[in-house]
Write a protein that holds these residues in place. Structure first.
Motif, PDB file in Angstrom:
ATOM      1  N   SER B 166     -39.963  42.595  88.231  1.00  0.00           N
ATOM      2  CA  SER B 166     -40.560  41.281  88.136  1.00  0.00           C
ATOM      3  C   SER B 166     -41.992  41.303  87.629  1.00  0.00           C
ATOM      4  O   SER B 166     -42.787  42.166  87.998  1.00  0.00           O
ATOM      5  N   TYR B 217     -40.216  47.759  93.469  1.00  0.00           N
ATOM      6  CA  TYR B 217     -39.607  46.482  93.835  1.00  0.00           C
ATOM      7  C   TYR B 217     -38.263  46.387  93.124  1.00  0.00           C
ATOM      8  O   TYR B 217     -38.201  46.482  91.893  1.00  0.00           O
ATOM      9  N   GLU B 219     -34.449  44.454  92.521  1.00  0.00           N
ATOM     10  CA  GLU B 219     -33.545  43.317  92.738  1.00  0.00           C
ATOM     11  C   GLU B 219     -32.097  43.794  92.660  1.00  0.00           C
ATOM     12  O   GLU B 219     -31.260  43.389  93.447  1.00  0.00           O
ATOM     13  N   ASN B 243     -35.470  42.963  97.478  1.00  0.00           N
ATOM     14  CA  ASN B 243     -35.304  41.533  97.674  1.00  0.00           C
ATOM     15  C   ASN B 243     -33.821  41.190  97.647  1.00  0.00           C
ATOM     16  O   ASN B 243     -33.022  41.991  97.193  1.00  0.00           O
ATOM     17  N   GLY B 244     -33.498  39.997  98.103  1.00  0.00           N
ATOM     18  CA  GLY B 244     -32.114  39.532  98.035  1.00  0.00           C
ATOM     19  C   GLY B 244     -31.284  40.014  99.200  1.00  0.00           C
ATOM     20  O   GLY B 244     -30.123  40.361  99.062  1.00  0.00           O
ATOM     21  N   ARG B 245     -31.885  40.031 100.406  1.00  0.00           N
ATOM     22  CA  ARG B 245     -31.144  40.433 101.600  1.00  0.00           C
ATOM     23  C   ARG B 245     -30.080  39.402 101.944  1.00  0.00           C
ATOM     24  O   ARG B 245     -29.073  39.711 102.538  1.00  0.00           O
ATOM     25  N   SER B 246     -30.376  38.160 101.620  1.00  0.00           N
ATOM     26  CA  SER B 246     -29.493  37.069 102.014  1.00  0.00           C
ATOM     27  C   SER B 246     -28.539  36.739 100.887  1.00  0.00           C
ATOM     28  O   SER B 246     -28.715  37.148  99.737  1.00  0.00           O
ATOM     29  N   GLU B 247     -27.526  35.944 101.239  1.00  0.00           N
ATOM     30  CA  GLU B 247     -26.557  35.533 100.231  1.00  0.00           C
ATOM     31  C   GLU B 247     -27.213  34.647  99.178  1.00  0.00           C
ATOM     32  O   GLU B 247     -27.034  34.851  97.983  1.00  0.00           O
ATOM     33  N   ILE B 248     -28.020  33.680  99.640  1.00  0.00           N
ATOM     34  CA  ILE B 248     -28.635  32.780  98.654  1.00  0.00           C
ATOM     35  C   ILE B 248     -29.714  33.514  97.865  1.00  0.00           C
ATOM     36  O   ILE B 248     -29.938  33.231  96.699  1.00  0.00           O
ATOM     37  N   GLY B 249     -30.358  34.510  98.485  1.00  0.00           N
ATOM     38  CA  GLY B 249     -31.323  35.325  97.755  1.00  0.00           C
ATOM     39  C   GLY B 249     -30.620  36.123  96.664  1.00  0.00           C
ATOM     40  O   GLY B 249     -31.111  36.237  95.536  1.00  0.00           O
ATOM     41  N   ALA B 252     -29.876  33.975  93.773  1.00  0.00           N
ATOM     42  CA  ALA B 252     -31.082  33.661  93.011  1.00  0.00           C
ATOM     43  C   ALA B 252     -31.457  34.829  92.093  1.00  0.00           C
ATOM     44  O   ALA B 252     -32.009  34.630  91.011  1.00  0.00           O
ATOM     45  N   ILE B 253     -31.158  36.038  92.520  1.00  0.00           N
ATOM     46  CA  ILE B 253     -31.449  37.217  91.691  1.00  0.00           C
ATOM     47  C   ILE B 253     -30.726  37.135  90.361  1.00  0.00           C
ATOM     48  O   ILE B 253     -31.266  37.478  89.321  1.00  0.00           O
ATOM     49  N   ASN B 282     -42.558  43.106 102.637  1.00  0.00           N
ATOM     50  CA  ASN B 282     -43.176  42.187 101.675  1.00  0.00           C
ATOM     51  C   ASN B 282     -44.217  42.913 100.841  1.00  0.00           C
ATOM     52  O   ASN B 282     -44.540  44.076 101.094  1.00  0.00           O
ATOM     53  N   PHE B 283     -44.713  42.228  99.834  1.00  0.00           N
ATOM     54  CA  PHE B 283     -45.587  42.863  98.851  1.00  0.00           C
ATOM     55  C   PHE B 283     -46.919  43.304  99.455  1.00  0.00           C
ATOM     56  O   PHE B 283     -47.442  44.365  99.130  1.00  0.00           O
TER      57      PHE B 283
END
Lengths: 470, 470
Positions: B166, B217, B219, B243-249, B252-253, B282-283
């Motif tokens: 990113s 980082y 995805e 990132n993207g631990r969740s289903e909606i995350g 979004a990836i 987190n960053f």
């Protein structure tokens, strides 16, 4: 110990004050002494070994002052505090703030005993005592303070109040919050709580018209059942940080304010049981979320829309939304079409709406389309633009902020902005966002948690009660 | 696609550069164009509709340039990228960075196809391609960049490198880090990874003598087994944010870089399995911890000492220490006695050592006693002093920092400082702490996690290998 809630007002609006142990040298108490003696608050310095402080006559004893004294602030050495308390009671003060440390928290028998003796005095007289081992109070409405607050830097019109045992919340986090343009109404540090405790102050703040949000930092509670009773009754949102979750943390609490931490699981159960009471994990989170409660309308549902120029930060927000049981809003096709008509073909217009570097051209209309979408209950704006182009082109962000505020107010939908990058960028944003009362934070997790708590509060019986009252 | 690791060097030390889509107006690419054309890097602007940019002759096509070109940077519209790639291959460039967005991540068939075609070109030629949909690279050692980096503000001599899909990590977090005096060696943004991926870059950075700590980082990963292989082999500490631990995350990836997130549990298992690989949340946490790896010695054990002026922040640290399986150091009685002899009777000298407002008088000797205690493996210093007294008395903190650094180096024990309060206080501290390479952070949880990772690394076979090599 009196039960009258109005007793507490002497700590925030004292008509006359004595500072006992007043100081004009590098020493705890200097800043307060300098401030109060140069303020409109009628203040008398007391110090056994000085004659003049900042041009004011110094009294050897509070009873030498030829005037009534409502509030005595004590910053002398711990060995001398008991006598000063007795002197102050003799002077018929209404309130005493003992800032001096070195009592029950030391575990040393002699000092534990002094604290107990002070407690007995409070119990057997009309005087109310805050402390010992604290930095007292600040009232941002009338600019009265007993600690190191710089009112020139504080934010006016704040409606968040703090109840804490610890001094760090009376000044350090107030300073941090001012940096973030978060304003307070009252801060109260209670120290070892020889008399006044969080329950007295919760009752006071519930009635205080300048307080809309209450934040509490707890190490231990002496009147547990009473705390539960008042928490159930409060109608204002309360954010609680309870330290000492661990065994070694609990032990450390004993050396801090002489409190007993208590079983963390019990606290957790209590906080979860009562609506309007929300547990937070750290101080930054506490004040970021408080600021959202203080400035934003409650959402009607849990559908969050995200507008950003950074895809990865948008994804991070999605992870948090799912983790906290909120929903990523499904945008209407017409909303996406409105954005499509003004956006380059490479932007990503499904929620999270990632406008990339086109954001300055497309933000305004995209924002309008998103907030007007009936599937959207709240908006997270993630601002991630490097300093160089912002500086080079002096990109104005005020129009965007004004629109965010206007739409948010008109549609009754909360908005939060997360800003990423250098401190220059953060300051640039804060400078402009301040007057629009849009909460600015640097942690997406705080923003999503704020939406979650706001949503929960909107569904709670407390909010229902409030609505029927209006 | 070539397998030679040295291929990568063209992205960091190009002898000649063409910017295709060079810009001198408010547009993505402006900052890079302005910087490179005014730098010592031999740079040629290419733009079909301009003749002069910042005083430099503009070429209509890369093949019009009367010189060899090693690196082509592409910032034209997405429809035109494929042709430009073909032109660049014809010109025999060694590397291409495609910054333009709008390919697989759009999900639009036409643009997905263009990306695939570019991938085929990379596979069938010697050219290596970074991107599309990224901000390229920055090399802080020779000051080469393809994005909005202000080298005047960056920290020299940094040894942390970033690999990310990113763009936000190529500039936004570099800016934030510079605000925190955290320096970088190289940043690499990979975007949709049509060719070059994190594995190429991990191999490159493992050999890069200017890189001591690698942050990643992620995805999604295309070459999973190969990633596992390289992670096992790396000898440098690696911090990974996935990132993207969740289903909606995860969904979004797909709209961000066209990647597939993959099952988060698998990643978690992989990261836990290999020593020297640490997952962060987190960053900010990533770079705070990286800075500790970059500047501090490894601890010999897990006993942490805390020195503070704020009891409640000390307790917060205790909670974190227990949560992460570290230990609160039990100080020797002689250490406590040394501190007792110079401290007021109200200070709390059991670990966490809470010196309260006496800290400026007692810090120096307390620090020495604590760090010399053989029961102490690492020190957390929590700085929480309000702005007013710091400003009023111009309290010098340099001597304390120098002592921290000297003792830490001599005794080989890591130290971290957490600073609380206004940004003025933070800046005041950073200004002085910078040259002593003491990591400064605002989150206690990051500091304790850094100690945990440092301790784990000290016990890992990777560190063992390193020791035997020396």
């Amino acid at each position: 110990m009196s039960d009258q809630i109005t007793d507490m007002d002497v700590f925030f609006n004292p008509k006359s004050i004595a500072i006992i142990g007043a100081s004009d040298t590098f020493k705890f108490g200097y800043t307060m002494t300098y401030y109060l003696l140069n303020s409109d608050f009628k203040t008398y310095p007391v110090n056994i070994s000085k004659d003049i402080i900042f041009g004011h006559k110094v009294f050897k004893n509070i009873n030498d002052i030829p005037d009534d004294i409502e509030l005595a602030i004590i910053v002398v050495r711990n060995e001398n505090v008991l006598q000063i308390v007795k002197d102050s009671v003799k002077k018929r003060v209404k309130g005493i703030i003992i800032e001096t440390a070195g009592f029950a928290e030391t575990g040393i028998e002699k000092f534990v005993k002094i604290q107990e003796d002070i407690g007995v005095i409070a119990k057997n007289s009309d005087v109310r005592i805050i402390g010992p081992n604290c930095v007292g109070v600040t009232n941002f409405n009338n600019k009265f303070t007993t600690t190191e607050i710089d009112f020139n830097q504080s934010i006016e019109g704040g409606t968040i109040s703090i109840i804490a045992q610890s001094g760090v919340l009376g000044n350090i986090f107030v300073e941090w919050s001012a940096s973030q343009k978060i304003g307070f109404s009252k801060t109260i540090t209670l120290g070892n709580k020889v008399d006044v405790d969080e329950i007295d102050m919760l009752e006071y703040l519930e009635k205080d018209t300048n307080t809309n949000v209450i934040t509490v930092y707890l190490e231990g509670v002496k009147r547990g059942p009473k705390l539960i009773e008042i928490l159930r009754k409060l109608t204002k949102p309360v954010l609680i940080l309870k330290n000492g979750r661990s065994e070694i943390g609990s032990k450390a609490i004993k050396s801090h304010t002489g409190s007993i931490a208590g079983d963390d699981k019990i606290y957790d159960a209590i906080f979860k049981q009562y609506s309007g009471i929300y547990r937070v994990n750290n101080f930054y989170e506490m004040f970021d979320i408080a600021q959202v409660f203080a400035t934003q309308p409650l959402p009607k549902g849990k559908n969050i829309a995200i507008i950003t120029s950074s895809g990865s930060l948008g994804i991070l927000a999605c992870d948090e939304i799912e983790r906290l049981g909120l929903k990523l809003a499904v945008l209407n096709e017409s909303t996406i079409q409105q954005m499509r008509s003004i956006s380059p073909n490479w932007t990503s217009l499904k929620n999270p709406v990632d406008l990339g570097p086109s954001i300055f051209m497309t933000f305004s209309k995209s924002l309008k389309a998103i907030l007007n979408d009936e599937n959207v209950d709240a908006l997270l704006h993630i601002f991630a633009v490097p300093q160089k182009p912002l500086e080079t082109f002096s990109i104005p962000i005020t129009p965007h902020l004004r629109e965010m505020k206007n739409l948010s107010t008109k549609l009754n939908k909360p908005v939060i902005t997360c800003v990423f990058g250098s401190r220059w960028v953060l300051e640039y944003f804060l400078k402009h966002s301040y007057k629009y009362k849009i909460p600015i934070m640097t942690q997406i997790s705080h923003a999503i948690k704020a939406f979650k708590f706001l949503y929960d509060f909107s569904r709670s019986n407390k909010n229902m009660n409030k609505n029927t009252e209006i």
